[in-house]
Design an enzyme around this catalytic site. Structure first.
Site, PDB file in Angstrom:
ATOM      1  N   ASP A  38     -22.746   2.922 -13.020  1.00 53.80           N
ATOM      2  CA  ASP A  38     -24.172   2.771 -13.316  1.00 53.80           C
ATOM      3  C   ASP A  38     -24.477   1.592 -14.212  1.00 53.80           C
ATOM      4  O   ASP A  38     -23.594   0.990 -14.782  1.00 53.80           O
ATOM      5  CB  ASP A  38     -24.641   3.985 -14.127  1.00 53.80           C
ATOM      6  CG  ASP A  38     -24.818   5.197 -13.268  1.00 53.80           C
ATOM      7  OD1 ASP A  38     -25.177   5.030 -12.103  1.00 53.80           O
ATOM      8  OD2 ASP A  38     -24.598   6.313 -13.786  1.00 53.80           O
ATOM      9  N   LYS A  60     -29.632  -1.064 -11.171  1.00 54.31           N
ATOM     10  CA  LYS A  60     -30.578  -2.114 -10.830  1.00 54.31           C
ATOM     11  C   LYS A  60     -29.898  -3.472 -10.979  1.00 54.31           C
ATOM     12  O   LYS A  60     -29.182  -3.706 -11.929  1.00 54.31           O
ATOM     13  CB  LYS A  60     -31.758  -2.032 -11.795  1.00 54.31           C
ATOM     14  CG  LYS A  60     -33.063  -2.319 -11.132  1.00 54.31           C
ATOM     15  CD  LYS A  60     -34.280  -1.946 -11.956  1.00 54.31           C
ATOM     16  CE  LYS A  60     -34.186  -2.315 -13.409  1.00 54.31           C
ATOM     17  NZ  LYS A  60     -35.125  -1.603 -14.260  1.00 54.31           N
ATOM     18  N   MET A 175     -33.943   9.200 -23.625  1.00 56.16           N
ATOM     19  CA  MET A 175     -34.906   8.547 -22.723  1.00 56.16           C
ATOM     20  C   MET A 175     -36.335   8.683 -23.259  1.00 56.16           C
ATOM     21  O   MET A 175     -37.272   8.818 -22.475  1.00 56.16           O
ATOM     22  CB  MET A 175     -34.849   9.189 -21.322  1.00 56.16           C
ATOM     23  CG  MET A 175     -33.464   9.177 -20.701  1.00 56.16           C
ATOM     24  SD  MET A 175     -33.415  10.054 -19.130  1.00 56.16           S
ATOM     25  CE  MET A 175     -33.318  11.751 -19.668  1.00 56.16           C
TER      26      MET A 175
HETATM   27  N1  SAH Z   1     -25.530  11.282 -19.679  1.00 52.79           N
HETATM   28  C1  SAH Z   1     -25.912  10.427 -20.773  1.00 52.79           C
HETATM   29  C2  SAH Z   1     -27.412  10.301 -20.918  1.00 52.79           C
HETATM   30  C3  SAH Z   1     -28.080   9.593 -19.786  1.00 52.79           C
HETATM   31  S1  SAH Z   1     -29.794   9.450 -19.995  1.00 52.79           S
HETATM   32  C4  SAH Z   1     -25.257  10.932 -22.050  1.00 52.79           C
HETATM   33  O1  SAH Z   1     -24.682  12.019 -22.073  1.00 52.79           O
HETATM   34  O2  SAH Z   1     -25.280  10.191 -23.046  1.00 52.79           O
HETATM   35  C5  SAH Z   1     -29.953   7.843 -20.697  1.00 52.79           C
HETATM   36  C6  SAH Z   1     -30.392   7.928 -22.134  1.00 52.79           C
HETATM   37  O3  SAH Z   1     -29.262   8.169 -22.959  1.00 52.79           O
HETATM   38  C7  SAH Z   1     -30.999   6.673 -22.693  1.00 52.79           C
HETATM   39  O4  SAH Z   1     -32.381   6.560 -22.360  1.00 52.79           O
HETATM   40  C8  SAH Z   1     -30.819   6.886 -24.174  1.00 52.79           C
HETATM   41  O5  SAH Z   1     -31.764   7.781 -24.685  1.00 52.79           O
HETATM   42  C9  SAH Z   1     -29.481   7.582 -24.216  1.00 52.79           C
HETATM   43  N2  SAH Z   1     -28.381   6.633 -24.467  1.00 52.79           N
HETATM   44  C10 SAH Z   1     -27.285   6.454 -23.701  1.00 52.79           C
HETATM   45  N3  SAH Z   1     -26.443   5.552 -24.270  1.00 52.79           N
HETATM   46  C11 SAH Z   1     -27.030   5.176 -25.423  1.00 52.79           C
HETATM   47  C12 SAH Z   1     -26.662   4.276 -26.470  1.00 52.79           C
HETATM   48  N4  SAH Z   1     -25.520   3.593 -26.428  1.00 52.79           N
HETATM   49  N5  SAH Z   1     -27.498   4.134 -27.519  1.00 52.79           N
HETATM   50  C13 SAH Z   1     -28.666   4.812 -27.583  1.00 52.79           C
HETATM   51  N6  SAH Z   1     -29.048   5.662 -26.623  1.00 52.79           N
HETATM   52  C14 SAH Z   1     -28.247   5.854 -25.563  1.00 52.79           C
END
Ligand code: SAH
Length: 514
Positions: A38, A60, A175
């Site tokens: 992704d 994307k 998110m």
């Molecule tokens: N499955 C992922 C979440 C996916 S949804 C998990 O368990 O972390 C995507 C969201 O995750 C982003 O919009 C943000 O809110 C958060 N996110 C993922 N990586 C991040 C990072 N390095 N720093 C801050 N937020 C992060």
């Protein structure tokens, strides 16, 4: 005909710091035939996959939309049906707002075997890297992970705002940046105090990590003023105050620096680990590969007549290792070097020899060929000297020693070739100005880098990016290529190179704080 059945592994890649991939995840990745990945994933993670594994990006891209979830499900089923070992690499944990469940159901429907390798979710690790524990004895006994992307215009909501506002100590929104005003207003409307601390953490665990702290009353204004954008985590609750005591990553000397290492694969690890420990985010981009020479005959001939030589001079770790490998392949061993004097260009080469049970008799003060010529040259008059080297090594040492009366036999022990690695992700990083520095540890890493990027492109891409070189020869090659060298190590070793980075960036910081 029975269909050959593959298996799909849903692997959580963690929040970005490559060290936060699990051991099981890394093992699966190293055996993958196909990797489906992704947006937002750290490109260095793909280095764990075999170089011939197919890598499919479903996020994307500049020239196309991201694949829809249905298209991804279909892709996984198709690949599984082809009998492949497929790794579906997802950010954080696959089952925490990762839509992993939907992918599993599609596989299950199609009868394709699957396994789940949980990952470290950003919901806990991003706050942790900002010094915020999501629970803490006496302060927070409950925590909730909440999606922040529910459309606020929707009439009904799947989120129990009242319950969250009143009954849960720590609220972690993913998110949620675009909906921050809505989130704040819901919590206030259901009675959470305007003084409740809030932290926004973006790009957690990566070089761009940044944290903004406020309260429900003022966080909107602060976020707007700072143009705080995704990807970010929103943490609401008293635990946020612990950050003032527990912040830690920002204190590391190379925090916030993304550093590209161009060493060949087998040699990058120790440097990458040291820089990571110092707080940098490291991108390994092996621009060269070390391979056997085109023709072993000159080295073989020298090995067959080692007793004719007085000295062997090793000018690199690779020289030692390839020389040794060939020595053993020819059914000789360490005893063949008995009676010979041995020189090493520097401490790393001397250590490589030590691993083979050989102590170098001589080592220069400065780790360059010039210092060998000046220091050892006068002792070599009329002596038979063997120089096992790279096929493209500088002629300087051989010529200089000959001038001083030595009888020099130079043989190729290995070859450096350009690594035809996938340069797209790396180019993207340079293009988006997301790299602080690049390090070069030999002239061939410089030449291959410029070659891989294309000469004109390399110069444009490198504008504003610091260039660090291990020694004066490498620095001269970089300058000849048109790069401007920020600093050259004073001690021409890996440790010296790391010191040069530290000197540069810690001084800069002292200056910035004045
Ligand atoms: N499955 C992922 C979440 C996916 S949804 C998990 O368990 O972390 C995507 C969201 O995750 C982003 O919009 C943000 O809110 C958060 N996110 C993922 N990586 C991040 C990072 N390095 N720093 C801050 N937020 C992060």
């Amino acid at each position: 005909m029975t269909e050959q059945r593959g298996k799909v592994y849903l692997i959580g890649a963690g929040p970005g710091d490559v060290g936060l991939l699990t051991i099981k995840g890394q093992k699966c990745l190293s055996q993958a035939e196909v990797v489906v990945y992704d947006r937002l994933l750290n490109p260095s993670l793909l280095n764990h996959a075999p170089s011939d594994a197919e890598k499919i990006y479903v996020g994307k891209a500049p020239n196309r939309h991201a694949l829809t979830q249905d298209e991804i499900n279909e892709l996984l089923v198709t690949l599984g049906r082809q009998g492949k070992k497929v790794v579906r690499l997802k950010g954080g944990d696959p089952f925490v707002f990762g839509r992993g469940g939907e992918e599993v159901l599609a596989l299950k429907d199609a009868g394709i075997p699957f396994e789940i390798v949980p990952g470290i979710t950003s919901a806990i690790s991003v706050p942790a890297y900002a010094g915020i524990p999501v629970t803490h004895r006496g302060i927070a006994s409950t925590v909730a992970f909440i999606t922040g992307n529910e459309d606020p215009r929707k009439e009904s909501t799947a989120i129990n705002w009242e319950g969250l506002a009143k009954a849960v100590d720590t609220l972690v929104f993913l998110m949620g940046m675009a909906n921050l005003p809505h989130i704040v207003s819901r919590l206030l409307a259901y009675g959470r105090s305007p003084d409740t601390p809030v932290a926004l953490v973006r790009w957690g665990t990566r070089a761009e990590q940044q944290t903004l702290v406020g309260t429900l009353a003022d966080i909107n204004g602060k976020a707007q003023a700072a143009v705080f954008s995704n990807p970010a985590i929103i943490v609401v609750g008293e635990v946020v105050l612990l950050r003032s005591l527990m912040a830690w990553v920002e204190k590391k000397p190379l925090f916030g620096r993304r550093i590209v290492i161009t060493r060949p694969k087998g040699q990058a690890q120790s440097m990458a680990e040291k820089l990571t420990d110092l707080g940098a985010e490291v991108i390994t981009f092996p621009t060269i590969e070390i391979v056997p020479p085109d023709d072993w005959r000159p080295l073989d001939k020298a090995l067959d007549s080692l007793t004719d030589f007085d000295w062997v001079i090793f000018t690199s770790v690779n020289g030692v290792n390839y020389f040794w490998q060939r020595l053993l392949e020819r059914e000789y061993d360490a005893r063949s070097l008995a009676g010979l004097k041995i020189a090493a260009i520097g401490p790393a080469t001397a250590r490589a020899l030590e691993k083979k049970g050989i102590k170098a008799d001589w080592q220069p003060q400065e780790y360059v060929a010039e210092a060998i010529a000046a220091g050892l040259g006068p002792l070599l008059e009329d002596k038979q000297v063997l120089l096992p080297r790279a096929d493209i090594a500088r002629r300087f040492l051989k010529e200089e020693l000959r001038k001083q009366g030595a009888k020099v036999t130079e043989v190729a022990a290995y070859r450096t070739v350009k690594n035809e690695a996938d340069v797209i992700a790396i180019r993207e990083l340079f293009n988006n100005r997301k790299v602080s520095a690049i390090t070069f540890t030999s002239s061939s890493t410089v030449r291959s880098f410029v070659d891989l990027m294309g000469k004109d492109d390399a110069l444009t891409l490198m504008q504003g990016i610091d260039v660090f070189c291990i020694g004066p020869v490498t620095a001269a090659t970089a300058r000849e290529a048109g790069l401007s060298v920020t600093a050259t190590a004073r001690d021409y070793t890996e440790t010296g190179l790391i010191q040069a980075l530290l000197d540069c960036y810690t001084q800069q910081e002292a200056g910035e704080n004045n």
